[in-house]
Write an enzyme that holds these catalytic residues in place. Structure first.
Site, short mmCIF file in Angstrom:
data_model
loop_
_atom_site.label_atom_id
_atom_site.label_comp_id
_atom_site.label_asym_id
_atom_site.label_seq_id
_atom_site.Cartn_x
_atom_site.Cartn_y
_atom_site.Cartn_z
N HIS A 182 -11.00 5.01 -1.83
CA HIS A 182 -11.06 4.21 -0.59
C HIS A 182 -12.03 3.04 -0.76
O HIS A 182 -12.59 2.53 0.22
CB HIS A 182 -11.52 5.04 0.62
N ASN A 215 0.88 -1.16 0.00
CA ASN A 215 0.00 0.00 0.00
C ASN A 215 0.93 1.22 0.00
O ASN A 215 1.37 1.69 1.04
CB ASN A 215 -0.90 -0.03 1.24
N ARG A 245 -6.24 18.27 3.03
CA ARG A 245 -7.05 18.61 1.84
C ARG A 245 -8.34 19.31 2.25
O ARG A 245 -8.94 18.97 3.27
CB ARG A 245 -7.40 17.34 1.05
N ARG A 277 -2.07 -1.79 -3.99
CA ARG A 277 -3.14 -0.80 -3.98
C ARG A 277 -2.84 0.21 -5.08
O ARG A 277 -1.75 0.77 -5.14
CB ARG A 277 -3.18 -0.08 -2.64
N GLU A 297 -7.42 -2.74 4.62
CA GLU A 297 -7.25 -2.68 3.16
C GLU A 297 -6.29 -3.76 2.68
O GLU A 297 -6.49 -4.36 1.62
CB GLU A 297 -6.73 -1.29 2.76
#
Ligand SMILES: Nc1ncnc2c1ncn2[C@@H]1O[C@H](COP(=O)(O)OP(=O)(O)O)[C@@H](O)[C@H]1O
Ligand SMILES: CC(=O)OP(=O)(O)O
Ligand SMILES: [Mg+2]
Length: 365
Positions: free
Chosen positions: A147, A8, A208, A58, A351
């Protein structure tokens, strides 16, 4: 297909996990890395790796074409390269991971698992931006969502926690990490999500801005004299919690807020209010909500954020239990009251496990 390495590769971090069957036999996290290539080479040179059956990667942006996990070849690498302009913080790092792994492990099959894939079920009304249709088509402008691996995993685990099937469960999933996004998952399918063309839209994040009036960009350019690159950097790296409170880490924001810091208090209020607005919107989209699930660094760990985001929603059948929510438990759990019609859950995301599972499925193992 037993031993699978998952990479990842984030914009500034590298997480890896080595699975032997369902068991994690090695893992690591390198944060604030400047040189992904060196960090990766250290992972691959490590003695603990041993034999590998597959590597799962990923990949954040899969664009319109990658709607499922994909075996990587030269064409797939080129396609991911072409998507860099849509995810400039993420896809280049993901590609470095893929290129390094292919070079050092040329005989091991590599699978790309895309953040966007789970959201390929968004109905057209959710995926379409109301701009000139031909312009949008030409530039592949639509809501992709991100996501997805996390929203898929967490919504499935939520159904299990409720003792239901995913097909019969409607969940609002809130992935609150460095990047943050919400999704409405109806019977196992994503029908709404807050990130859009890129991972910049939607919720307020560590650095962000999330959603804003697009006219702010024109104003900063024309009146403020900022270049587009400067505005891009402002909105992606110097906004969100960092822009409002001076720090991107929610732990730090909470500590300052507890100490009476006004900027941190406002930042916290902006962050949690945006989540509440999204919950209301997705409640309306779904019509019936069985569960709301918090996940990722902030969602799993911050009782304060969970409580503030869902405060005052008793009228919608959403009631967080103060004691359950504040209990120092980890793992999958319910934090709503018995009376709450909507079950509020905390489900740690995984994940890497989901990527390993999907990579195995592609390779028929
Ligand atoms: N105990 C905590 N309380 C509040 N926020 C936390 C806590 N632990 C971690 N976080 C937040 O989680 C963020 C990282 O989330 P994570 O999901 O690990 O991020 P990434 O998107 O990098 O995978 C940190 O920046 C921090 O703000
Ligand atoms: C897509 C995205 O924002 O990812 P992350 O949260 O890892 O930055
Ligand atoms: Mg993350």
């Amino acid at each position: 297909m037993t031993r699978v390495l998952v990479l990842n590769t984030g914009s500034s971090s590298l997480k890896y996990r080595l699975f032997d069957g369902g068991t994690t036999v090695a893992k690591g996290l390198v944060e604030e890395i400047d040189d992904h290539r060196t960090a990766l080479q250290d992972v691959f040179r490590s003695d603990e790796l041993g034999h590998l059956d597959a590597v799962g990667h990923r990949v954040v942006h899969g664009g319109p074409d990658f709607t499922a996990p994909t075996l990587i070849d030269d064409d797939v690498v080129r396609a991911i390269e072409r998507l860099i302009p849509l995810a400039p913080l993420h896809n280049p790092a993901n590609l470095t991971g893929i290129e390094t792994a292919r070079k050092l492990l040329p005989d091991v099959p590599q699978v790309a698992v895309f953040d966007t894939a789970f959201h390929s079920t968004l109905p057209p009304a959710a995926a379409t931006y109301a701009i000139d249709a031909e312009t949008a088509r030409q530039h592949r402008i639509r809501r992709y969502g991100f996501h997805g691996t996390s929203h898929a995993y967490v919504s499935r685990r939520t159904a299990a926690l409720l003792g239901r099937t995913p097909e019969s469960t409607n969940v609002i999933t809130l992935h609150l990490g460095n990047g943050a996004s919400a999704a409405a998952v109806e019977g196992g399918r994503s029908v709404a999500t807050s990130m859009g063309l890129s991972p910049l839209e939607g919720l307020v994040m560590g650095t962000r801005s999330g959603s804003l009036d697009p006219a702010i960009i024109f104003h900063l350019h024309r009146v403020g004299g900022m270049s587009l690159d400067e505005i891009d950097e402002l909105l992606n790296k110097r906004s969100g919690m960092r822009g409002l409170a001076g720090v991107s880490d929610m732990r730090e924001v909470e500590a300052r807020r507890a100490g009476g810091d006004e900027a941190a208090t406002l930042a916290f209020d902006v962050y949690t209010r945006r989540i509440k607005e999204m919950v209301g919107a997705y409640y309306a989209v779904l019509g019936r909500v069985d569960a709301i699930t918090f996940t990722a660094g902030v969602g799993e760990n911050s009782a304060t954020v969970r409580a503030a985001a869902l405060a005052g929603l008793t009228g919608l059948g959403i009631e967080v239990d103060a004691d359950r929510n504040a209990a120092p438990e980890r793992g999958e759990r319910i934090v709503s009251t018995e009376a709450s019609r909507v079950v509020v859950c905390v489900v740690p995301t995984d994940e890497e496990l989901e990527i390993a599972t999907q990579a195995r499925a592609v390779l028929g193992g």
